[in-house]
Enzyme design. Structure first.
Site, PDB file in Angstrom:
ATOM      1  N   PHE A   1     -10.970  -5.460  -6.457  1.00  0.00           N
ATOM      2  CA  PHE A   1     -11.072  -6.184  -5.181  1.00  0.00           C
ATOM      3  C   PHE A   1     -10.631  -5.233  -4.062  1.00  0.00           C
ATOM      4  O   PHE A   1      -9.726  -5.527  -3.283  1.00  0.00           O
ATOM      5  CB  PHE A   1     -10.211  -7.459  -5.189  1.00  0.00           C
ATOM      6  CG  PHE A   1     -10.435  -8.349  -6.381  1.00  0.00           C
ATOM      7  CD1 PHE A   1     -11.487  -9.256  -6.388  1.00  0.00           C
ATOM      8  CD2 PHE A   1      -9.617  -8.284  -7.501  1.00  0.00           C
ATOM      9  CE1 PHE A   1     -11.705 -10.084  -7.491  1.00  0.00           C
ATOM     10  CE2 PHE A   1      -9.825  -9.097  -8.600  1.00  0.00           C
ATOM     11  CZ  PHE A   1     -10.865 -10.011  -8.595  1.00  0.00           C
TER      12      PHE A   1
ATOM     13  N   ASP B   1      -5.988  -7.321  -6.543  1.00  0.00           N
ATOM     14  CA  ASP B   1      -5.693  -8.019  -5.281  1.00  0.00           C
ATOM     15  C   ASP B   1      -6.846  -8.961  -4.954  1.00  0.00           C
ATOM     16  O   ASP B   1      -7.594  -8.740  -4.004  1.00  0.00           O
ATOM     17  CB  ASP B   1      -5.483  -6.981  -4.160  1.00  0.00           C
ATOM     18  CG  ASP B   1      -5.086  -7.638  -2.847  1.00  0.00           C
ATOM     19  OD1 ASP B   1      -4.543  -8.763  -2.884  1.00  0.00           O
ATOM     20  OD2 ASP B   1      -5.321  -7.030  -1.782  1.00  0.00           O
TER      21      ASP B   1
ATOM     22  N   ASP C   1     -15.641  -3.803  -6.044  1.00  0.00           N
ATOM     23  CA  ASP C   1     -15.741  -4.931  -5.113  1.00  0.00           C
ATOM     24  C   ASP C   1     -17.158  -5.481  -5.179  1.00  0.00           C
ATOM     25  O   ASP C   1     -18.109  -4.744  -5.428  1.00  0.00           O
ATOM     26  CB  ASP C   1     -15.410  -4.510  -3.677  1.00  0.00           C
ATOM     27  CG  ASP C   1     -14.954  -5.690  -2.819  1.00  0.00           C
ATOM     28  OD1 ASP C   1     -13.727  -5.830  -2.597  1.00  0.00           O
ATOM     29  OD2 ASP C   1     -15.813  -6.495  -2.391  1.00  0.00           O
ATOM     30  N   SER C   2     -17.287  -6.787  -4.925  1.00  0.00           N
ATOM     31  CA  SER C   2     -18.621  -7.400  -4.954  1.00  0.00           C
ATOM     32  C   SER C   2     -19.369  -7.163  -3.644  1.00  0.00           C
ATOM     33  O   SER C   2     -20.561  -7.438  -3.563  1.00  0.00           O
ATOM     34  CB  SER C   2     -18.494  -8.904  -5.214  1.00  0.00           C
ATOM     35  OG  SER C   2     -17.628  -9.468  -4.264  1.00  0.00           O
TER      36      SER C   2
ATOM     37  N   ARG D   1       0.845  -1.206   0.000  1.00  0.00           N
ATOM     38  CA  ARG D   1       0.000   0.000   0.000  1.00  0.00           C
ATOM     39  C   ARG D   1       0.878   1.252   0.000  1.00  0.00           C
ATOM     40  O   ARG D   1       0.598   2.226  -0.686  1.00  0.00           O
ATOM     41  CB  ARG D   1      -0.851   0.043   1.277  1.00  0.00           C
ATOM     42  CG  ARG D   1      -1.982  -0.918   1.312  1.00  0.00           C
ATOM     43  CD  ARG D   1      -2.934  -0.584   2.456  1.00  0.00           C
ATOM     44  NE  ARG D   1      -2.535  -1.130   3.744  1.00  0.00           N
ATOM     45  CZ  ARG D   1      -2.852  -2.338   4.181  1.00  0.00           C
ATOM     46  NH1 ARG D   1      -3.561  -3.140   3.425  1.00  0.00           N
ATOM     47  NH2 ARG D   1      -2.486  -2.752   5.366  1.00  0.00           N
TER      48      ARG D   1
ATOM     49  N   CYS E   1      -2.619 -14.391  -3.418  1.00  0.00           N
ATOM     50  CA  CYS E   1      -2.410 -14.827  -2.027  1.00  0.00           C
ATOM     51  C   CYS E   1      -2.749 -16.311  -1.901  1.00  0.00           C
ATOM     52  O   CYS E   1      -3.031 -16.799  -0.814  1.00  0.00           O
ATOM     53  CB  CYS E   1      -3.234 -13.984  -1.068  1.00  0.00           C
ATOM     54  SG  CYS E   1      -5.001 -14.068  -1.354  1.00  0.00           S
TER      55      CYS E   1
HETATM   56  N1  SAH Z   1      -7.193  -5.110  -1.609  1.00  0.00           N
HETATM   57  C1  SAH Z   1      -7.804  -5.272  -0.297  1.00  0.00           C
HETATM   58  C2  SAH Z   1      -8.050  -6.710   0.045  1.00  0.00           C
HETATM   59  C3  SAH Z   1      -8.837  -7.502  -0.964  1.00  0.00           C
HETATM   60  S1  SAH Z   1      -9.653  -8.865  -0.288  1.00  0.00           S
HETATM   61  C4  SAH Z   1      -6.953  -4.583   0.764  1.00  0.00           C
HETATM   62  O1  SAH Z   1      -5.782  -4.304   0.511  1.00  0.00           O
HETATM   63  O2  SAH Z   1      -7.463  -4.342   1.850  1.00  0.00           O
HETATM   64  C5  SAH Z   1     -10.603  -9.459  -1.585  1.00  0.00           C
HETATM   65  C6  SAH Z   1     -11.851  -8.663  -1.863  1.00  0.00           C
HETATM   66  O3  SAH Z   1     -12.395  -9.175  -3.059  1.00  0.00           O
HETATM   67  C7  SAH Z   1     -12.975  -8.753  -0.840  1.00  0.00           C
HETATM   68  O4  SAH Z   1     -13.345  -7.452  -0.438  1.00  0.00           O
HETATM   69  C8  SAH Z   1     -14.153  -9.430  -1.575  1.00  0.00           C
HETATM   70  O5  SAH Z   1     -15.406  -8.838  -1.243  1.00  0.00           O
HETATM   71  C9  SAH Z   1     -13.806  -9.152  -2.989  1.00  0.00           C
HETATM   72  N2  SAH Z   1     -14.276 -10.107  -4.016  1.00  0.00           N
HETATM   73  C10 SAH Z   1     -14.178 -11.453  -4.005  1.00  0.00           C
HETATM   74  N3  SAH Z   1     -14.572 -11.965  -5.193  1.00  0.00           N
HETATM   75  C11 SAH Z   1     -14.920 -10.920  -5.974  1.00  0.00           C
HETATM   76  C12 SAH Z   1     -15.385 -10.779  -7.314  1.00  0.00           C
HETATM   77  N4  SAH Z   1     -15.551 -11.854  -8.104  1.00  0.00           N
HETATM   78  N5  SAH Z   1     -15.619  -9.548  -7.774  1.00  0.00           N
HETATM   79  C13 SAH Z   1     -15.442  -8.460  -6.996  1.00  0.00           C
HETATM   80  N6  SAH Z   1     -14.974  -8.522  -5.742  1.00  0.00           N
HETATM   81  C14 SAH Z   1     -14.726  -9.735  -5.232  1.00  0.00           C
END
Ligand code: SAH
Length: 401
Positions: free
Chosen positions: A231, A301, A253-254, A215, A341
């Site tokens: 994400f 991510d 994000d979903s 970050r 991850c």
């Molecule tokens: N980048 C963030 C962490 C990401 S965690 C950080 O640094 O804090 C993964 C995220 O992806 C979650 O918020 C989850 O809601 C989202 N997610 C999972 N599958 C998804 C999809 N198919 N489309 C959109 N978002 C998704």
């Protein structure tokens, strides 16, 4: 305590199966077991012996799990409250040495800190404990007491609700362990960026501490760029891009509730709001491609697509898909910060997938930096599985000639 004062049960390995333990890999898989002496219960402390009767380790046993034993110690010693105070004290000292300024930090990173199944994260005065094995669950009180004694926080909260608990035959547990109830709003300051962390309900223990360094790196790269945060969760990357002077940020994000918290976090830092789009990243990226949208900086991510190597093939297709679309949306000179991850996808495989995505997107790109989790997520050299977070910064030069 059960087993105290009498000999521990023994797990006897099949001939030749002591090799990984001799290299100090801390897991025994069910296929390596010849027999047990006694009938240990899940969570009991046992001794592991070779087929020849050689003592190898003291471990937590779980006859119901694929991972039948997780090593606590390589020498004959009592596993008791003093053991947990010692290991937790050592892990906390490492963070004080390497990350003295961090108030939000992982204090204990399970196997890599000699404590299988035990994760402990700190958000200022609030400490969150996540136990994910039968052995760790057995020692909940000793862990909580040690955290109180070593860290002296106001709250020790338990978030033992990871999916892997089911594989261990354990029930999830969420709630207060020691001290005062956590405040309704937990806010942490990470290098000047403020984040509200949802300790009782958020992902993991509330926040993705493993992305801290990345970050901050993004903050340095964001000035004047139009960025897409895929994400985005609660805005770890979005907030840092805005602090770094990004021209615009679009966050996908979903989860609607994650995006609500993202917007609150942006406001908390008195930054101009990001454009938030709730939906599936796979579909949204296609839509953006069809609309011919473009960006200077994209973060990918995603969640863990491959928890184990068995899921690697399906996960590879998903990684390839989003990376290919991201390469298509990047302007010449643009940067892609792309992560995996997944424990089941190695760094080497991930790099191959990203290379294939660039090729199929028809762009020429270079890796300009390799990224990983920070120093509070160490990888024990005897436990390479500890390296789960892999990232690349790729720079797009332009279309393939
Ligand atoms: N980048 C963030 C962490 C990401 S965690 C950080 O640094 O804090 C993964 C995220 O992806 C979650 O918020 C989850 O809601 C989202 N997610 C999972 N599958 C998804 C999809 N198919 N489309 C959109 N978002 C998704």
């Amino acid at each position: 305590m059960k087993g105290e004062g009498k000999a521990l049960s023994r797990l006897i390995l099949k001939p030749g199966r002591e090799k990984s333990l001799k290299r100090r890999h801390p897991w025994v898989f069910s296929g390596a077991v010849a027999k047990f002496s006694g009938t240990p219960d899940a969570g009991d402390t046992i001794e592991v012996h070779s087929a020849d009767g050689e003592f190898l380790a003291v471990a937590a046993c779980n006859p119901q799990s694929q991972i039948v034993a997780r090593v606590w110690a390589w020498e004959k010693r009592e596993i008791d409250a003093a053991f947990f105070r010692d290991r937790i004290g050592r892990a906390v000292a490492l963070r004080s040495q390497l990350l003295p300024e961090c108030e939000s930090v992982r204090l204990v990173h399970a196997e890599s800190d000699g404590l299988p199944g035990v994760v402990i994260d700190r958000y200022g005065d609030i400490v969150v404990v996540q136990l994910s094995s039968a052995g760790a669950m057995r020692w909940r009180d000793a862990v909580a007491d040690a955290v109180e004694a070593v860290v002296k926080p106001t709250t020790v909260f338990e978030r033992s609700d990871a999916d892997v608990l089911a594989l261990e035959g354990q029930q999830p547990r969420v709630g207060l362990l020691r001290g005062a109830a956590p405040p309704a709003q937990v806010v942490v300051n990470e290098a000047g960026a403020m984040f509200e962390v949802d300790v009782p309900h958020g992902h993991k223990t509330g926040f993705y501490l493993d992305q801290r360094d990345n970050r901050l790196r993004l903050r340095e790269l964001a000035a004047k760029r139009e960025m897409l945060d895929c994400f985005a969760y609660t805005g770890g990357f979005t907030v840092n891009a805005l602090i770094g002077g990004a021209a615009t940020v679009t966050a996908l994000d979903s989860s609607g509730s994650a995006l609500e918290l993202l917007a609150r976090n942006v406001a908390l830092n008195r930054l101009p709001q990001a454009e938030c789009i709730e939906g599936d990243v796979f579909q949204l990226l296609r839509k953006m491609r069809d609309q011919a949208r473009s960006f200077d900086l994209i973060v990918l991510d995603p969640p863990k697509f491959a928890p184990t190597a068995a899921h690697a093939e399906k996960a590879s297709r998903a990684y390839k898909d989003i990376n290919l679309l991201a390469f298509k949306l990047l302007r010449p000179g643009g940067l892609l910060l792309t992560f995996s991850c997944s424990g089941g996808v190695s760094r080497e495989l991930f790099q191959k997938i990203v290379a294939g995505a660039a090729l199929d997107a028809g762009v020429e790109a270079q890796i300009v930096e390799q990224l990983s989790a920070g120093a509070d997520h160490p990888v024990a050299l005897n436990f390479p599985e500890g390296e789960y977070l892999k990232g690349l910064i790729c720079r797009v030069a332009g279309a393939l000639g």
